[in-house]
Design a protein around this motif. Structure first.
Motif, short mmCIF file in Angstrom:
data_model
loop_
_atom_site.label_atom_id
_atom_site.label_comp_id
_atom_site.label_asym_id
_atom_site.label_seq_id
_atom_site.Cartn_x
_atom_site.Cartn_y
_atom_site.Cartn_z
N ILE A 42 1.16 -2.07 12.31
CA ILE A 42 0.27 -2.65 11.31
C ILE A 42 0.17 -4.16 11.52
CG2 ILE A 42 -0.07 -3.11 8.83
CD1 ILE A 42 1.48 -0.53 8.28
N ILE A 43 -1.01 -4.71 11.33
CA ILE A 43 -1.16 -6.16 11.19
C ILE A 43 -2.05 -6.38 9.98
CG2 ILE A 43 -3.09 -6.34 12.81
CD1 ILE A 43 -1.94 -9.12 13.58
N ALA A 44 -1.58 -7.24 9.05
CA ALA A 44 -2.28 -7.39 7.79
C ALA A 44 -2.23 -8.83 7.31
CB ALA A 44 -1.66 -6.48 6.73
N ALA A 45 -3.29 -9.25 6.63
CA ALA A 45 -3.30 -10.55 5.97
C ALA A 45 -2.53 -10.41 4.66
CB ALA A 45 -4.73 -11.00 5.71
N MET A 46 -1.40 -11.08 4.56
CA MET A 46 -0.50 -10.89 3.43
C MET A 46 -0.43 -12.16 2.59
SD MET A 46 0.71 -7.80 4.02
CE MET A 46 2.37 -7.50 3.45
N SER A 47 -0.18 -11.97 1.31
CA SER A 47 -0.01 -13.09 0.39
C SER A 47 1.47 -13.40 0.26
CB SER A 47 -0.59 -12.74 -0.98
OG SER A 47 -0.39 -13.80 -1.90
N ALA A 48 1.87 -14.61 0.69
CA ALA A 48 3.27 -15.03 0.63
C ALA A 48 3.67 -15.35 -0.81
CB ALA A 48 3.47 -16.25 1.53
N PRO A 49 4.96 -15.47 -1.08
CA PRO A 49 5.41 -15.82 -2.44
C PRO A 49 4.79 -17.11 -2.98
CG PRO A 49 7.26 -15.00 -1.17
CD PRO A 49 6.11 -15.14 -0.21
N ASP A 50 4.44 -18.05 -2.08
CA ASP A 50 3.83 -19.30 -2.54
C ASP A 50 2.30 -19.21 -2.58
OD1 ASP A 50 3.14 -19.30 0.12
OD2 ASP A 50 4.09 -21.21 0.60
N SER A 51 1.78 -17.97 -2.45
CA SER A 51 0.34 -17.66 -2.53
C SER A 51 -0.46 -18.03 -1.29
CB SER A 51 -0.30 -18.33 -3.77
OG SER A 51 0.28 -17.82 -4.94
N THR A 52 0.17 -18.55 -0.25
CA THR A 52 -0.53 -18.78 1.00
C THR A 52 -0.75 -17.44 1.70
OG1 THR A 52 1.53 -19.15 2.20
CG2 THR A 52 0.42 -21.09 1.29
N ILE A 53 -1.75 -17.38 2.57
CA ILE A 53 -2.07 -16.16 3.29
C ILE A 53 -1.60 -16.30 4.74
CG2 ILE A 53 -3.90 -14.58 4.00
CD1 ILE A 53 -3.46 -14.70 0.99
N PHE A 54 -0.95 -15.26 5.24
CA PHE A 54 -0.52 -15.28 6.63
C PHE A 54 -0.70 -13.88 7.23
CE2 PHE A 54 3.08 -13.68 4.36
CZ PHE A 54 3.79 -12.88 5.24
N TRP A 55 -0.84 -13.85 8.55
CA TRP A 55 -0.97 -12.56 9.25
C TRP A 55 0.41 -12.04 9.59
CZ3 TRP A 55 -5.17 -9.68 9.43
CH2 TRP A 55 -6.42 -10.30 9.24
N CYS A 56 0.69 -10.82 9.16
CA CYS A 56 2.02 -10.22 9.35
C CYS A 56 1.91 -8.97 10.23
CB CYS A 56 2.63 -9.84 8.00
SG CYS A 56 4.31 -9.17 8.12
N PRO A 57 2.45 -9.01 11.46
CA PRO A 57 2.46 -7.83 12.31
C PRO A 57 3.81 -7.11 12.17
CG PRO A 57 3.03 -9.75 13.61
CD PRO A 57 2.93 -10.21 12.18
N TYR A 58 3.76 -5.80 11.95
CA TYR A 58 5.04 -5.08 11.84
C TYR A 58 4.88 -3.62 12.24
CZ TYR A 58 3.34 -3.40 7.22
OH TYR A 58 2.63 -2.82 6.21
N GLN A 59 6.02 -3.03 12.59
CA GLN A 59 6.10 -1.62 12.92
C GLN A 59 6.85 -0.92 11.79
OE1 GLN A 59 7.67 -0.96 16.90
NE2 GLN A 59 7.03 -3.00 17.56
N ARG A 60 6.55 0.37 11.59
CA ARG A 60 7.25 1.07 10.51
C ARG A 60 7.43 2.55 10.85
NH1 ARG A 60 2.62 2.11 5.75
NH2 ARG A 60 1.17 3.20 7.15
N VAL A 61 8.43 3.14 10.20
CA VAL A 61 8.65 4.58 10.21
C VAL A 61 8.62 5.05 8.77
CG1 VAL A 61 10.38 6.39 10.57
CG2 VAL A 61 9.91 4.75 12.39
N ILE A 62 7.88 6.12 8.52
CA ILE A 62 7.76 6.70 7.18
C ILE A 62 8.44 8.08 7.22
CG2 ILE A 62 6.20 7.36 5.32
CD1 ILE A 62 4.04 5.67 6.80
#
Length: 260
Positions: A214-234
């Motif tokens: 996944i790569i997603a535009a995420m809202s950080a705790p300080d409300s700034t936006i950053f792109w977060c790339p991550y892998q996951r297992v469900i």
């Protein structure tokens, strides 16, 4: 990872889809104009010598995974750091501090999505790949994970939505947002939730584990936006009261996603 040039004493690396090219792969692109590699194909070029390091890329090219790889390994290259990126023309910025250079790359990535209509991208991946993080591989193979690394999501069968019930103290969500189950990635209803939770339904229906990037535009705790790339297992799971749901374990890092 680096290709030496005996005449210039400059080491050149080409990063593609989040991974450095081997020397032989680099030779196959030797006749391709550098800008074509950067702009059309999404390569990132790193040149380093005793005088410092230069990173070149095209802002709107499909190169996010390669830029995140570059940020992760930039501390292994000598400073100062010259960021040379193509927007409406070439822009050059120089930083003496590696953290300042990494932060600036991250900011530029965050601004490069202005032409995109989507802010979350998901692709299913091969769980038997060689470079899957150990935590995720163990979870997929064993069908279980230490709860402190995982996030529990329970299905509301009336609404069909999943809600976060517990955040593990060593999970990626806890590391980035804390253990509050109402932080941005835990909220339901927005576009990020709709995209990432689609795989939860598949896991509940099939009762089989799922691995994706996944790569997603995420809202950080300080409300700034950053792109977060991550892998996951469900992983499928039954909670107290025989409630259906999933256990999610994730790891921030390079992803195999090409965004055009």
């Amino acid at each position: 990872m680096r290709m030496n040039s005996a005449t210039t004493e400059t080491e050149v690396s080409w990063i593609y889809r989040g991974q450095p090219l081997a020397a032989q792969e680099t030779l196959t692109h030797a006749q391709t104009p550098a800008f074509d590699l950067l702009d059309r194909q999404g390569f990132v070029k790193i040149e380093s010598s005793a005088r410092g390091t230069k990173i070149e890329w095209s802002v709107f090219a499909p190169n996010w995974a390669s830029l995140y790889f570059t940020m992760e390994w930039l501390h292994t290259y000598p400073g100062p750091y010259n960021l040379r990126y193509y927007l409406s023309g070439w822009f050059d910025e120089k930083y003496n501090d590696v953290n300042a250079a990494r932060n600036r790359i991250d900011i530029i990535i965050g601004k490069s999505d202005i032409h995109l209509t989507r802010h979350t991208f998901v692709t299913e991946a091969d769980p038997h790949r060689a470079n899957i993080p150990d935590l995720l591989k163990t979870a997929f193979d064993d069908g279980a994970v230490n709860p402190k690394f995982a996030v529990d999501c329970i299905l509301d069968e009336t609404s069909g939505k999943f809600s976060v019930d517990r955040v593990g103290q060593k999970s990626e969500i806890a590391r980035l947002w804390g253990m509050n189950p109402v932080s941005f990635p835990c909220l339901t209803g927005h576009s990020y939730d709709q995209v990432v939770s689609a795989a939860y339904r598949k896991v509940v229906l099939t009762d089989r584990p799922h691995y994706d990037h996944i790569i997603a535009a995420m809202s950080a705790p300080d409300s700034t936006i950053f792109w977060c790339p991550y892998q996951r297992v469900i992983l499928p799971h039954r909670f107290d009261g025989n409630r259906k749901g999933v256990v999610v374990v994730s790891k921030v890092g390079p992803v195999d996603i090409k965004v055009i």
